[in-house]
Design a protein around this motif. Sequence first.
Motif: not given
Length: 527
Positions: A23-36, A72-77
């Motif tokens: 619920h934290t790292a997974g959404p971060t990775r989803i956001g990072k992929l989606a932003k690209q 979405l800001l491009g940050w790592e988990p």
Amino acid sequence: MNKFVSIFNDVIGPVMTGPSSSHTAGPTRIGKLAKQFIANDLLKADIYFETKGSFAMTYKGQRSDKGLAGGLLGWEPEDVRMVNSLNEAEKCGIKITFNIADFNAPHPNTVKLVLTDINHNKFYITGLSLGGGMVELIEFNGYNISICGDFYELILIFNSYKDNYDKTILKVLKENYIEPEYVNTFEKSQDTLINIKLSKKLSKEILDKIKKLTSPDYIKLISPILPILSRKNCSVPFNSAEEILQYAENESKDLFQSAVFYECTRGGITEEEVINKMEYILKIMKESIEKSLHGNAKMPYILQPQAHLVKKAEAEGRLINIGVLNKIIYYSMSCMETSSSMGVIAAAPTAGSCGIIPGTLISICEEIDLDDESCVKALFCSGLIGVLIASHATFAAETCGCQAECGSASCMAAAGIVYLAGGTIQQSISAASLALQNVLGLVCDPVAGLVEIPCMTRNIMAASNAVSCANMALAGVKEVIPLDEVIDSMYSIGKMLPRELRCTCLGGLADTKTGKNFNKNLQQIKY
């Protein structure tokens, strides 16, 4: 395309800020992929969680909103700024909304994103958080896709597709000595999306040449987000406890050596690289324990720091003398307190169970005077047992309850403890089986959607269970039911659990009078 589990991708990791891997790292990775996927700067993100899914009730308390914003800001988990990601997004002029809506969600952890760039182009993306920080994007602008972050992904869309476009693209790649791992084509009405999975990044010159020769209506290269990449000829040497035992006997290897061989084979990387990665993870684990061991964790919700109370009571002789188990208790608690305060931890296999493996293995190494090298080896042993769970079941409490999180970690820790004590591979596997048998059916019922109650004390229970089962196996107690069958049983039981008992805050302790009051009061707090 086969999915082969990696110790570092799926089991020991990710290194992340707490409190939840799914619920934290997974959404971060989803956001990072989606932003690209967007071509220009992001202006707005409208995010939707399904009404009956797990995110709907837990996304604030488990900081899914902050994780998505950080991604979405491009940050790592593991970015320590994650706690302030929503404010940072606002400073960058990005408006983010979170919405609960009815839609046909294929997984309890489904998130739909509508991203609008500064030119007001909209991009529609659906992602799944699969547990332990693993994710998959399954839809982009109406196309069915499958992107898990373990390849470089070349995405091209043609509104007017010609049959020779794929051949032209492959020819360009071949001219530059690049062999695609997979080529997938998805069609929608008259449009076509081509997804080429690669093991290396394409240069701007290659991308420009492809654009010139094929004139796609959309082209983007998506970078991977996982530490170990996949490849077309990826394979693993074994995929069951029985196969591990057979390999070890044939090759005269112990459980640590078998685990290293597995990960080298799976990742196509050297033994030195594999060892270095686990040494780094051990460093993070030690730091996560030390950070909150003195009562200084900033836990803003229900619980306050308490690990230091157990440590102090032990030093003052106020506790029952149960040997190393007292240290295991406050080490495990301290790691969980770091996670709850959004400190950096290593999920092993999840953030909700992050105290169990470091709490046991590090404590025991200190107790019997073993060095970091021994602890690293034990982590590999735990990781290889986790591979079997990830391959045949899941670490997601949203799918299988807490038996998949604390239960899996207890199972893995038991195997590592046996290794530290000088036990055999069979004894490690027996201990793992016993430990998992003891927690079958364990539900996930986080009070107020936080990874605090009962997660903290369940980590202690699971750590204690791991030590007990390790000692039983070392003494010669038989597990009777083989580990492979116990893992299958856990998965079967998990699918029988009602959704109210799978991280939705609708059942168990979350549904008690006190639990509901905490939830009501916390709704007034700005997370």
